[in-house]
Motif scaffolding. Structure first.
Motif, mmCIF file in Angstrom:
data_model
loop_
_atom_site.group_PDB
_atom_site.id
_atom_site.type_symbol
_atom_site.label_atom_id
_atom_site.label_comp_id
_atom_site.label_asym_id
_atom_site.label_seq_id
_atom_site.Cartn_x
_atom_site.Cartn_y
_atom_site.Cartn_z
ATOM 1 N N SER A 65 0.960 -1.153 -0.023
ATOM 2 C CA SER A 65 0.023 -0.106 0.047
ATOM 3 C C SER A 65 0.871 1.246 0.045
ATOM 4 C CB SER A 65 -1.001 0.018 1.162
ATOM 5 O OG SER A 65 -0.198 -0.035 2.337
ATOM 6 N N SER A 66 2.127 1.300 0.531
ATOM 7 C CA SER A 66 3.232 2.348 0.638
ATOM 8 C C SER A 66 4.443 2.006 0.572
ATOM 9 C CB SER A 66 2.370 3.295 1.864
ATOM 10 O OG SER A 66 2.855 2.628 3.048
ATOM 11 N N ILE A 67 5.146 2.814 0.114
ATOM 12 C CA ILE A 67 6.418 2.704 0.048
ATOM 13 C C ILE A 67 7.375 4.008 0.686
ATOM 14 C CG2 ILE A 67 6.742 3.216 -2.376
ATOM 15 C CD1 ILE A 67 8.784 0.011 -0.944
ATOM 16 N N THR A 68 8.287 3.663 1.072
ATOM 17 C CA THR A 68 9.374 5.016 1.405
ATOM 18 C C THR A 68 10.680 4.549 0.918
ATOM 19 O OG1 THR A 68 8.087 5.350 3.354
ATOM 20 C CG2 THR A 68 10.327 6.437 3.206
ATOM 21 N N ILE A 69 10.953 5.570 0.011
ATOM 22 C CA ILE A 69 12.312 5.395 -0.722
ATOM 23 C C ILE A 69 13.260 6.385 -0.196
ATOM 24 C CG2 ILE A 69 13.495 5.558 -3.015
ATOM 25 C CD1 ILE A 69 10.686 5.193 -4.407
ATOM 26 N N PRO A 70 14.317 6.078 0.453
ATOM 27 C CA PRO A 70 15.467 6.840 0.867
ATOM 28 C C PRO A 70 16.221 7.748 -0.005
ATOM 29 C CG PRO A 70 16.375 4.460 0.931
ATOM 30 C CD PRO A 70 14.927 4.589 0.306
ATOM 31 N N SER A 71 16.741 8.680 0.245
ATOM 32 C CA SER A 71 17.624 9.595 -0.688
ATOM 33 C C SER A 71 18.984 8.701 -1.127
ATOM 34 C CB SER A 71 18.278 10.865 0.297
ATOM 35 O OG SER A 71 18.816 10.568 1.288
ATOM 36 N N SER A 72 19.332 7.707 -0.644
ATOM 37 C CA SER A 72 20.401 6.892 -1.001
ATOM 38 C C SER A 72 20.122 6.337 -2.456
ATOM 39 C CB SER A 72 20.824 5.849 -0.181
ATOM 40 O OG SER A 72 19.833 4.965 0.116
ATOM 41 N N VAL A 73 18.785 6.336 -2.716
ATOM 42 C CA VAL A 73 18.516 5.438 -4.061
ATOM 43 C C VAL A 73 18.779 6.399 -5.079
ATOM 44 C CG1 VAL A 73 16.596 4.482 -5.489
ATOM 45 C CG2 VAL A 73 16.512 3.711 -3.215
ATOM 46 N N LYS A 74 19.771 5.969 -6.189
ATOM 47 C CA LYS A 74 20.128 6.777 -7.262
ATOM 48 C C LYS A 74 19.447 6.075 -8.654
ATOM 49 C CE LYS A 74 22.549 9.361 -4.596
ATOM 50 N NZ LYS A 74 21.814 9.995 -3.918
ATOM 51 N N PHE A 75 18.910 4.839 -8.492
ATOM 52 C CA PHE A 75 18.118 4.505 -9.758
ATOM 53 C C PHE A 75 17.181 3.500 -9.195
ATOM 54 C CE2 PHE A 75 17.956 1.483 -13.182
ATOM 55 C CZ PHE A 75 17.725 2.227 -14.413
ATOM 56 N N ILE A 76 15.906 3.546 -10.243
ATOM 57 C CA ILE A 76 14.838 2.781 -9.983
ATOM 58 C C ILE A 76 14.788 2.049 -11.289
ATOM 59 C CG2 ILE A 76 12.339 2.719 -9.652
ATOM 60 C CD1 ILE A 76 12.542 5.307 -8.042
ATOM 61 N N GLY A 77 14.581 0.710 -11.433
ATOM 62 C CA GLY A 77 14.823 -0.064 -12.568
ATOM 63 C C GLY A 77 13.427 -0.048 -13.201
ATOM 64 N N VAL A 78 13.674 -0.740 -14.296
ATOM 65 C CA VAL A 78 12.450 -1.271 -15.429
ATOM 66 C C VAL A 78 11.220 -1.834 -15.022
ATOM 67 C CG1 VAL A 78 11.768 -2.497 -17.572
ATOM 68 C CG2 VAL A 78 14.107 -1.198 -17.360
ATOM 69 N N LEU A 79 10.142 -1.416 -14.932
ATOM 70 C CA LEU A 79 9.043 -1.878 -14.122
ATOM 71 C C LEU A 79 9.088 -2.409 -12.671
ATOM 72 C CD1 LEU A 79 8.148 -4.451 -17.255
ATOM 73 C CD2 LEU A 79 6.970 -2.245 -16.777
ATOM 74 N N ALA A 80 9.908 -1.451 -12.021
ATOM 75 C CA ALA A 80 10.322 -1.872 -10.457
ATOM 76 C C ALA A 80 9.012 -1.832 -9.790
ATOM 77 C CB ALA A 80 11.380 -0.794 -10.086
ATOM 78 N N PHE A 81 8.248 -1.364 -9.927
ATOM 79 C CA PHE A 81 6.793 -1.101 -9.085
ATOM 80 C C PHE A 81 5.568 -1.498 -9.909
ATOM 81 C CE2 PHE A 81 9.693 1.435 -6.867
ATOM 82 C CZ PHE A 81 9.555 1.037 -5.633
ATOM 83 N N SER A 82 5.828 -1.823 -11.077
ATOM 84 C CA SER A 82 4.627 -2.156 -11.964
ATOM 85 C C SER A 82 3.606 -3.167 -11.546
ATOM 86 C CB SER A 82 5.143 -2.728 -13.544
ATOM 87 O OG SER A 82 5.591 -3.912 -13.343
ATOM 88 N N ASN A 83 2.300 -2.780 -11.794
ATOM 89 C CA ASN A 83 1.524 -3.842 -11.251
ATOM 90 C C ASN A 83 0.865 -3.828 -9.833
ATOM 91 O OD1 ASN A 83 0.481 -4.595 -13.921
ATOM 92 N ND2 ASN A 83 2.449 -5.693 -14.077
ATOM 93 N N CYS A 84 1.406 -2.943 -9.257
ATOM 94 C CA CYS A 84 1.217 -2.776 -7.377
ATOM 95 C C CYS A 84 -0.163 -1.962 -7.474
ATOM 96 C CB CYS A 84 2.353 -1.919 -6.964
ATOM 97 S SG CYS A 84 3.711 -2.763 -7.013
ATOM 98 N N SER A 85 -1.222 -2.708 -7.627
ATOM 99 C CA SER A 85 -2.542 -2.051 -7.956
ATOM 100 C C SER A 85 -3.236 -1.401 -6.713
ATOM 101 C CB SER A 85 -3.563 -3.207 -8.356
ATOM 102 O OG SER A 85 -3.646 -4.440 -7.547
ATOM 103 N N ASN A 86 -2.508 -1.725 -5.388
ATOM 104 C CA ASN A 86 -3.090 -1.065 -4.169
ATOM 105 C C ASN A 86 -1.942 -0.118 -3.737
ATOM 106 O OD1 ASN A 86 -5.603 -2.093 -3.849
ATOM 107 N ND2 ASN A 86 -4.555 -4.184 -3.364
#
Length: 186
Positions: free
Chosen positions: A71-92
């Protein structure tokens, strides 16, 4: 283990890795590379929300794909790249909090089919529009709940006819604006 290897395994709630494994590690049931700077797979059956550890620099291709209970995600400032389809189809998935001030590199399809995701929280001094896209139309800053960045994507289609050959060119332009909104709900 290839990207998306466990995508849509809705009954999988944990991935466990042997302590002797020199390629992968598991932390709280989530799969990481051995040095734990890349999140490789979040089990699709895990529920509720997740905060990515602060030492993660990359979210792998399809890492959260098909996580319909997330339902929710927290992404820290350390993340420099988010990949292909990383969160795809997360319907909620309805809430993303990004703690960095600069745009992480992000694949344009990273949030495909996340139809309930329309707001992303970012720091007041956020410098980008990475999270603007298909469904994401409002980015809310953390310090002032009434300040939102409205993002729109404008598509322009140009049709050129050259000696009987039709060429269609699609151009996409993102624009953002910052405004006060009394109707923002946190």
């Amino acid at each position: 283990i290839g990207s998306g290897a466990f995508s849509n395994c809705s009954s999988m709630t944990s991935i466990n890795v042997s302590a002797n494994n020199k390629a992968f590690k598991s932390k709280e049931g989530v799969l990481f590379n051995y040095i734990e700077n890349e999140l490789l797979c979040y089990p699709a059956g895990k529920r509720d929300s997740y905060s990515i550890p602060s030492d993660v620099e990359k979210i792998g291709d399809s890492a959260f794909s098909g996580c319909t209970y997330l339902s929710s995600i927290t992404i820290p400032s350390s993340v420099k790249f988010i990949g292909v389809l990383a969160f795809s189809n997360c319907s909620n998935l309805n809430s993303v909090t990004y703690n960095g001030i600069d745009d992480p590199g992000i694949d344009s399809n990273a949030f495909d089919n996340c139809n309930n995701l329309i707001k992303v929280k970012v720091p007041e001094n956020y410098n980008g529009d990475t999270f603007c896209g298909k469904n994401i139309t409002r980015m809310q800053t953390e310090s002032n709940s009434n300040t939102v960045i409205i993002a729109t994507t404008v598509s322009v289609v140009a049709i050129l006819i050259i000696v009987g050959i039709t060429v269609v060119i699609c151009l996409h332009k993102k624009s953002t604006s910052k405004s006060e909104d009394e109707n923002v709900q946190v």
